[in-house]
Every structure is written in structure tokens, then in C-alpha cells.
Design an enzyme around this catalytic site. Sequence first.
Site, short mmCIF file in Angstrom:
data_model
loop_
_atom_site.label_atom_id
_atom_site.label_comp_id
_atom_site.label_asym_id
_atom_site.label_seq_id
_atom_site.Cartn_x
_atom_site.Cartn_y
_atom_site.Cartn_z
N GLY A 5 78.77 12.45 26.70
CA GLY A 5 79.15 11.21 26.03
C GLY A 5 78.68 10.02 26.85
O GLY A 5 77.71 10.12 27.62
N SER A 6 79.38 8.92 26.72
CA SER A 6 78.93 7.68 27.35
C SER A 6 79.26 7.66 28.85
O SER A 6 80.18 8.36 29.30
CB SER A 6 79.60 6.49 26.67
OG SER A 6 81.00 6.61 26.81
N GLU A 52 77.37 14.74 31.23
CA GLU A 52 76.05 14.39 30.67
C GLU A 52 76.25 13.08 29.95
O GLU A 52 76.98 13.02 28.96
CB GLU A 52 75.60 15.46 29.67
CG GLU A 52 75.39 16.82 30.27
CD GLU A 52 74.19 16.84 31.18
OE1 GLU A 52 73.24 16.07 30.95
OE2 GLU A 52 74.21 17.62 32.13
N CYS A 69 70.80 10.31 23.15
CA CYS A 69 70.91 9.94 24.56
C CYS A 69 69.53 9.72 25.15
O CYS A 69 69.35 8.94 26.07
CB CYS A 69 71.63 11.04 25.33
SG CYS A 69 70.90 12.66 25.13
P1 NAD Z 1 81.93 8.61 23.84
O1 NAD Z 1 81.79 8.60 25.32
O2 NAD Z 1 82.53 7.43 23.20
O3 NAD Z 1 82.83 9.87 23.40
C1 NAD Z 1 82.50 11.18 23.79
C2 NAD Z 1 83.75 12.05 23.74
O4 NAD Z 1 84.66 11.62 24.75
C3 NAD Z 1 84.51 11.97 22.41
O5 NAD Z 1 84.96 13.25 22.07
C4 NAD Z 1 85.67 11.05 22.76
O6 NAD Z 1 86.80 11.21 21.95
C5 NAD Z 1 85.97 11.45 24.18
N1 NAD Z 1 86.70 10.46 24.98
C6 NAD Z 1 86.74 9.11 24.82
N2 NAD Z 1 87.52 8.55 25.77
C7 NAD Z 1 87.98 9.57 26.55
C8 NAD Z 1 88.81 9.62 27.71
N3 NAD Z 1 89.34 8.51 28.26
N4 NAD Z 1 89.06 10.82 28.26
C9 NAD Z 1 88.52 11.96 27.75
N5 NAD Z 1 87.73 11.96 26.63
C10 NAD Z 1 87.46 10.78 26.05
O7 NAD Z 1 80.48 8.93 23.24
P2 NAD Z 1 79.97 8.97 21.74
O8 NAD Z 1 79.93 7.58 21.17
O9 NAD Z 1 80.69 10.02 20.97
O10 NAD Z 1 78.48 9.51 21.94
C11 NAD Z 1 77.41 8.71 22.34
C12 NAD Z 1 77.19 8.78 23.82
O11 NAD Z 1 76.93 10.12 24.22
C13 NAD Z 1 75.96 8.00 24.26
O12 NAD Z 1 76.25 7.34 25.46
C14 NAD Z 1 74.91 9.08 24.48
O13 NAD Z 1 73.87 8.71 25.34
C15 NAD Z 1 75.75 10.18 25.03
N6 NAD Z 1 75.11 11.49 24.89
C16 NAD Z 1 74.61 12.09 26.02
C17 NAD Z 1 73.94 13.30 25.94
C18 NAD Z 1 73.37 13.96 27.17
O14 NAD Z 1 73.08 15.14 27.11
N7 NAD Z 1 73.19 13.25 28.26
C19 NAD Z 1 73.81 13.93 24.69
C20 NAD Z 1 74.34 13.31 23.56
C21 NAD Z 1 75.00 12.08 23.68
#
Ligand code: NAD
Length: 486
Positions: free
Chosen positions: A229-230, A252, A286
Site C-alpha cells: 500500500g502507500s 511494499e 505502484c
Molecule cells: P493504502 O495504503 O491507503 O491502503 C492499503 C491497505 O492498508 C488497505 O487495506 C487499507 O485499509 C490498509 N490500512 C490503511 N490504514 C491502515 C493502518 N493504519 N493500519 C493498517 N492498515 C491500514 O493504499 P491504497 O490506496 O489501497 O493503494 C495504493 C497504494 O498502494 C499506492 O501507494 C501504491 O503505490 C501502493 N502499491 C504498492 C505496490 C508495491 O508492490 N510496491 C503494489 C500495489 C500498490
Amino acid sequence: MLLPPIHGRLSIAGEWSPPRDDFESLSPADTAQVVGRFPQATPEEVSAAVAAARQAYPAWRRTSRILRAECFDRLAQLIKRDQEAIAELMARECGKNITECRAEVIEGLHMVQYVFGVGRQGIYGDVVASEIAEKDSFVRRKPWGVVAVITPWNFPFAVPLWMLGPSLLEGNTAVFKPSEDTPAVGQKLVELFHEAGFPPGTINLVHGDGTVGELLVKDPRVQVVLFTGSYEVGRRIQELSAPLPDRIVAAEMGGKNAVIVCLDARFDLAVNAGILSAFKTTGQRCVSASRILVHEKLLDHYAEAFVSTARRLRFGDPLDEKNFAGPVIHRAALEKIERYNAQVRNTPGVEVLLDGGPVSPAQTPGCYMTPFIYRTPWRSDLPALREEVFGPHVALIPFRDDEEAVRIHNDVEYGLSLAVISEDYRRIRYFREECEYGMGYVNLPCIGAEVHLPFGGVKRSGNGHPSAAGLIEVVTHKTAWTVNHG
Ligand code: NAD
């Protein structure tokens, strides 16, 4: 075609909870369409899911590795059976074009097949020689225990499988929390795991937003957190995990990826690679590029061709395969991207070449945007050039020589993917050695993944490579015994 909303359920210890309507998953292509209604897991439910995983763990880890692998063989068959339905659900729920969704289902399938193949080999350790000829040691791979898998919306099928596959193969058990934006795809995946015969409790499903993710992370019975995620959320998970001495976190995270177009580049290939890197998946990968570094002598010509190609891209209904890409995930994302566009418009010295942005709600019920392209010398004070925008927003940036291109490339806090467009091997090698990134592409767009290759980055992009090739975070090692044959 309007389909009835899916009933969302949690899965704990192999049992499905009664449906609850705490939150809705809306189609970004038409936000009046409810894809499903889902329960937000309570603290008690999250705790029960972890307890179920903990309880299932001893029997699962003692199950033969080959029998564990066999479950993945059955899972692969079920994915093949349902592949079109999964792709359509994904297109509706996250707005990616159906051709990309089909490709993502295949990527997930490849991961499952890869895990099966690795597991079927049956190898779970090494026999290692000693300095003393009569002695050798058996170093055994061991599962950790309970793994929390927390995933983003943009690859709602393949990314969970990259993490769940190796984890379960190695004998860990899992609690999976899909993104609150794509719970229906997450739930479908868990249904397939159950049907494939993974024993109750080996994979548990909790729905909900970040607060549910945070409950999981705070639970000390969770040994490993596999997060994609982010950066901001990944960092928070790392901070929450810091007090737990043997907690493993593989994060990641995002990117600020670049394509470097050299003076010797094949021109059409360079334009095409730039367009696909910037706008495929509406810039929401990403690995999407939001910076295209172009040799200064090529930039006028490149900018003209790039903008005229971008103008012709069709963003529309994700289920229509003739469209190039779909909407962005939701209105909040659209507004965030538009804030970056506005910031660029208001910056002196920056030339906006294609002034895209949100398509007006009067024209569409979806979260559609058109490409925003600008040209600017490198400047490290503009947040749009340093932060992950995650949308159809890209800068064309001139460079004088290879050294300057490297300096610009590395002057951000992310390091995920990079494409170099050049015919000169020595130059390509120079970029390979000097640029900070995890996945490199030559004469290709900087997007794409293959399950047998490590996938991940450096700096703010992450600390994990949870590929089947890696399998690093999901196992620990112990020198099980050393034998004296003398
Ligand atoms: P996000 O970080 O907002 O959410 C990802 C996950 O984390 C969700 O399931 C969310 O509910 C959970 N989350 C949110 N706050 C949390 C907390 N405090 N504690 C635990 N879990 C929590 O990301 P998104 O908007 O769903 O996805 C986009 C992001 O993911 C972009 O930054 C993208 O670059 C990244 N991404 C990275 C890869 C990689 O392999 N590097 C692959 C795909 C996406």
C-alpha cells in the site's frame, strides 16, 4: 448490466458470518452502482480471526509440504474455472479495464502455479557442510506462525496471492484484510481458497478500513505483517510493530518512478513506453511513471508526439475492452490528483502541455479523469515532482547528460521501478548501476511483473520482496541439528 449487490461476510475459522451492511463498495465507473455491502470487522471479530489462525497453525505446519502444495493445485483449477467472472467483478469494483483485469487474474494464477511447483519439489531446508569433514548440518526453513496480509485496491487479486501463496505454502496461517475499496474481489478469493480445501482457520477474512488493519497490526499474536500500500500507511505499520521484538514487517509501498529517454532512443518506442508507463491503469500502479526524463535535444519533438498520443487515449467503461483505461478509484482520489494538477498550474516556470483533470459530473456518473502533462526543469521544491500522485499526471523533464539524469532520478525518496530507453549497452549499464530502484526495464514501459522475479523497491518504496522467488519474509531458519558422522 446492473447486478444485485454482493452480501459481504467475514470468514473466521472456516465459518462465514451472517451478512452485515456497514459499508458499501461502489463502482468507480458509476458511483450509483453498489457492488456489495460489507461488514466492518469489530475488535472482537479481528481478535477471533487471529485466534482462529493461531489455532489452525500447529496442524497446518505439521501437514506435509507436498499436501499443502496440492491445495494450490486445486486452487489453480478453480481460478481457471472462474477467471472471466473474477475479471468482470474486478473491472466493476476497481474500474480497471477488463483486459487488464484478465491479465491480473492470469498473474494470480501464475503465482498459485508457481507456489504449487515450488511446494511439490518438497524441499524445506539444506544440508550444509562443515569445516570438519565428518560433520554436516541440516538448516531447516520454518514458518513463523500467523501472518496478517493487508492489501491495496489496485491489484486486488494478484497482490493478495503474492503474499498468501508463499505464506500458506510454508506452513503459516493467515488473516487477510483486503482493501475497503475492493472487498468483493477479496471475498471471492477467500471463497476459492475454502473450496480448494485449505483447512478451516488457515485463511481468515476480515473486512474494513484502516482501523481494522490497525487492530490486526496491534495484535501481538500476529508474527508477520505483509503489507502492500502507500508509504504513509506502511510507515505507520512499521512504527506500531517496533515494540514487538520478533515481529517481521514486509512493506511494499509507493513509487515516484521514471522513464529515461536517451538521445539514441528509438523514438516511437520511447513515446509508446512513456505513454503506457504514465497512463496504463489511469496511472494507478505502484510502478506507474509520473516523471519522464528526456534528453534536452529530444524534448520538443518528444513532447509534441507524447501529447498528441495522450490526447487520443480513450478513458471509459472498464467492461469495454476498446477503452484504453477506466476511471480513478473514487472521488477522494480524483480530488487529490486534481490538487496536484492545480499546484502545477500555479507554479511559475512550469509549462502545462495538456491541461487534463476531472471529467465533470454532468458528463459522467463515474470518477473519470483525462491526462495532465507538463514540462519543467527539474526542481526539488515542487511536491508534485516528489510525491506519489497515483493518477494520470506526468512531468516531462529535460536532462543534459547521463550524470544529470541519474541525479534527477535519485533526487526523490522513492525507488521502485525505472525504464531506460536507449540502444547503448554501456549507457544502460551505467543507469543500472547508479540509479536507485528495485525493478528495471530496458526499452520497455516501467510497469509489469512476473511472479518468479523479485518485486519490490528501495527507500520509501519498501523493504520486502515477497515474490515466490524470494519467500524470505514468510520463513525463518533454524540450524535444526548438526551431525557427526565420524
Ligand atoms: P493504502 O495504503 O491507503 O491502503 C492499503 C491497505 O492498508 C488497505 O487495506 C487499507 O485499509 C490498509 N490500512 C490503511 N490504514 C491502515 C493502518 N493504519 N493500519 C493498517 N492498515 C491500514 O493504499 P491504497 O490506496 O489501497 O493503494 C495504493 C497504494 O498502494 C499506492 O501507494 C501504491 O503505490 C501502493 N502499491 C504498492 C505496490 C508495491 O508492490 N510496491 C503494489 C500495489 C500498490
